[in-house]
Design an enzyme around this catalytic site. Structure first.
Site, mmCIF file in Angstrom:
data_model
loop_
_atom_site.group_PDB
_atom_site.id
_atom_site.type_symbol
_atom_site.label_atom_id
_atom_site.label_comp_id
_atom_site.label_asym_id
_atom_site.label_seq_id
_atom_site.Cartn_x
_atom_site.Cartn_y
_atom_site.Cartn_z
ATOM 1 N N GLY A 240 29.813 -0.182 22.168
ATOM 2 C CA GLY A 240 29.825 0.991 22.934
ATOM 3 C C GLY A 240 29.389 1.245 24.213
ATOM 4 N N SER A 241 29.946 2.407 24.840
ATOM 5 C CA SER A 241 29.795 2.095 26.751
ATOM 6 C C SER A 241 28.451 1.659 27.271
ATOM 7 C CB SER A 241 30.211 4.470 26.641
ATOM 8 O OG SER A 241 29.070 4.672 26.552
ATOM 9 N N ARG A 243 26.632 4.259 29.215
ATOM 10 C CA ARG A 243 26.187 5.024 28.676
ATOM 11 C C ARG A 243 24.933 4.834 27.495
ATOM 12 N NH1 ARG A 243 28.684 8.919 26.854
ATOM 13 N NH2 ARG A 243 26.515 10.798 26.657
ATOM 14 N N GLY A 245 24.388 2.087 25.704
ATOM 15 C CA GLY A 245 23.477 0.634 25.664
ATOM 16 C C GLY A 245 22.738 1.104 25.970
ATOM 17 N N GLU A 262 26.696 -5.041 23.343
ATOM 18 C CA GLU A 262 27.910 -5.507 23.205
ATOM 19 C C GLU A 262 28.467 -4.115 24.275
ATOM 20 O OE1 GLU A 262 31.971 -5.791 23.817
ATOM 21 O OE2 GLU A 262 31.408 -6.242 21.532
ATOM 22 N N CYS A 296 37.180 -3.967 24.777
ATOM 23 C CA CYS A 296 36.002 -3.724 25.752
ATOM 24 C C CYS A 296 36.305 -5.287 27.123
ATOM 25 C CB CYS A 296 34.581 -4.917 25.105
ATOM 26 S SG CYS A 296 34.122 -3.797 23.748
HETATM 27 C C1 UN1 Z 1 35.967 -5.526 21.885
HETATM 28 O O1 UN1 Z 1 37.102 -4.922 22.672
HETATM 29 O O2 UN1 Z 1 35.156 -4.614 21.375
HETATM 30 O O3 UN1 Z 1 38.413 -10.693 22.265
HETATM 31 C C2 UN1 Z 1 35.951 -6.660 20.787
HETATM 32 C C3 UN1 Z 1 38.878 -9.855 22.015
HETATM 33 C C4 UN1 Z 1 38.783 -9.294 20.958
HETATM 34 C C5 UN1 Z 1 36.737 -8.695 20.434
HETATM 35 C C6 UN1 Z 1 37.396 -7.240 21.288
HETATM 36 N N1 UN1 Z 1 38.394 -10.619 19.498
HETATM 37 O O4 UN1 Z 1 39.455 -8.561 22.579
#
Ligand code: UN1
Length: 506
Positions: A240-241, A243, A245, A262, A296
């Site tokens: 998540g964000s 914040r 984390g 993560e 992410c």
């Molecule tokens: C995420 O956005 O939390 O590498 C994971 C990637 C994907 C996983 C993203 N296999 O974009």
């Protein structure tokens, strides 16, 4: 059509979001409607877990643990193999639900479920490879080994943008490692979690391992906070964000538990003069506007050499203007909606701030005049010192900056607090090697001539700095889900001490 789909996945009008030993009929955390972000229409309702439900679910995971711990790892792998087979059988339906609830285009919805299947396959192999080491002992007739034991019940908190794949990264690896799992999915995507849990339930029931995989949908206050604080869970894995984390890290550290984080990314891609520009263009497009900029790993900062930046931006802007934006269920659509209207507002606010700070909007940024949370992906010409460039806005905004020499490119690249993914486009071997060297990219993922998003599961996934330092999925990420034990066995008649210490008391 949707009704049929939901029926096949076991989703009713009103669904319990709590599953420990069994589905809880009347959880006490209130009710929530899951909304299709492409239409703003409700899909179905969920009865949320409350404080006592999360307690019960953790109980269930704790009770199931001793038997699961004592089940041989390859046998645990066999259960995960069957889950992988069940996911293959439901791939189309589950992927469509991801599209409906998370707004991912069809191909990405299918990719999400494929990522779960890949993880299941990986975990099955892993179940026969939870290796320890034999280490040379300095003492005569002594043997030293390192072995790995299951940790216990663990908590897994996932985000809306990978509503089920990131659970699979954690849950399948943890399961073969001998842990039981309590899953708190995002309240934005509870139905995909419930449907997944139901697919898993059937396998767990026929293998007599109910209680290994548990679910508790709920909000931060009633489910998230008690889960993170619970001493029965030696590990909390959270996505998540930054914040969120920071809060998870703080609460778990307070009880001296382990956390696997993560968190946010603010991923950069450098394009050099020698790069294959066609390749770079395609990679930028997928990384920046794929998943509507809600990974992410999404590309947020493009760092182009000053001699090529204008031409690159012109071509990008043209491509942005012809992006097929629309209902993610429709063929040909490449950009679906943002997850909700709060995300749309956050994007608007970031764009306003970027312009206040001296940035120039090149294209995009408008909300679409239709139902659902649709925006046109935006490009902003920016400078590295603009504070907004250091902020991860979970929306498709691409800040473009320029550099003169490669050292400057790396400095700009590394100047943000997050450290998840990074990319370089070049055909210059020295630049490529420099980018991957210790004084190059400071991220957990570093790619050459590959965009920032779309990692395979075989590598360890995660990032440095404010991204939280955790590693999930492939490689040796499994070690986070086990406890390491260093063992020494003496087969001699003497008791020699390490470091040559003498203690001749008898
Ligand atoms: C995420 O956005 O939390 O590498 C994971 C990637 C994907 C996983 C993203 N296999 O974009």
């Amino acid at each position: 059509m949707t009704d049929e789909l939901l029926k096949r996945l076991g989703i009713a009008d009103l669904n319990s979001g709590v599953r420990g030993d069994c589905w809880v009929d009347l959880p006490d955390g209130g009710e929530l409607a899951s909304i299709n972000p492409a239409t703003s229409a409700p899909i179905a309702r969920i009865a949320l877990g409350g404080k006592s439900d999360v307690e019960d679910v953790i109980d269930s995971a704790q009770r199931a643990w001793p038997r699961w711990r004592d089940t041989p790892a390859p046998r645990r792998g066999e259960v995960v193999r069957q889950i992988g087979a069940a996911l293959r059988a439901h791939k189309d339906d589950l992927a469509m639900l991801v599209t409906l609830e998370a707004g991912k285009i069809r191909s990405e919805g299918l990719g999400e479920v494929q990522e779960m299947i890949d993880m299941a396959d990986f975990a099955v192999g892993l179940s026969r490879q939870l290796h320890g080491l034999t280490i040379a002992s300095e003492r005569p007739r002594h043997r030293m080994i390192e072995q790995w034991h299951p940790l216990g019940p663990i908590g897994v908190i996932t985000a809306f943008n990978f509503p089920v794949a990131v659970w699979a990264w954690n849950a399948f690896v943890a399961a073969v490692c001998g842990d039981t799992i309590v899953w708190k999915p995002s309240p934005e995507t509870p139905l995909t979690a419930i449907a997944t849990q139901k697919i898993v339930d059937r396998v767990a029931e026929s293998n007599g391992c109910v209680g290994v995989f548990n679910l508790c949908v709920g909000d931060v206050e009633h489910v998230g906070e008690p889960l993170v604080a619970d001493r029965r869970l030696p590990l909390i894995s959270a996505t998540g964000s930054c914040r969120m984390g920071r809060r998870v890290g703080e609460v778990v550290a307070q009880r001296l538990g382990r956390s696997l984080l993560e968190l946010g990314g603010n991923n950069g891609l450098i394009v050099t003069p020698s790069a294959d520009h066609e390749l770079a263009l395609r990679a930028v497009l997928f990384s920046a506007v794929g998943t509507a900029g809600q990974r992410c790993t999404s590309l947020r900062r493009l760092i182009a050499h000053e001699s090529i930046a204008d031409a690159l931006v012109d071509r990008l802007a043209l491509a942005y203007q012809s992006l097929p934006i629309g209902d993610p269920r429709d063929d040909g659509v490449l950009v679906g909606p943002l997850i909700n209207n709060r995300a749309v507002d956050a994007m608007q606010a970031a764009l306003a701030l970027a312009q206040e700070q001296g940035g120039t909007l090149v294209t995009g940024g408008k909300t679409l005049a239709r139902a659902g949370s649709f925006v046109a992906p935006a490009i902003v010409r920016a400078r590295p010192e603009m504070p907004i460039v250091g902020v991860e806005t979970f929306a498709p905004i691409l800040y473009v900056m320029t550099y003169r020499d490669f050292d400057e490119a790396i400095a700009i690249h590394n100047a943000v607090e997050q450290g998840l993914s990074s990319a370089l486009f070049t055909t210059d071997l020295r630049e490529a090697e420099r980018f991957l060297a210790a004084d190059g990219s400071d991220c957990g993922l570093a790619n050459v001539n590959v965009g920032t998003s779309g990692a395979e599961i075989g590598g360890a996934f995660g990032g440095e700095k404010a991204t939280g330092g955790g590693r999930e999925a492939g490689s040796d990420a499994w070690k986070a889900y086990m406890r390491r034990q260093t063992c020494v066995v003496n087969r001699g008649n003497d008791l020699p001490l390490a470091q040559g210490v003498r203690f001749d008391v008898l």
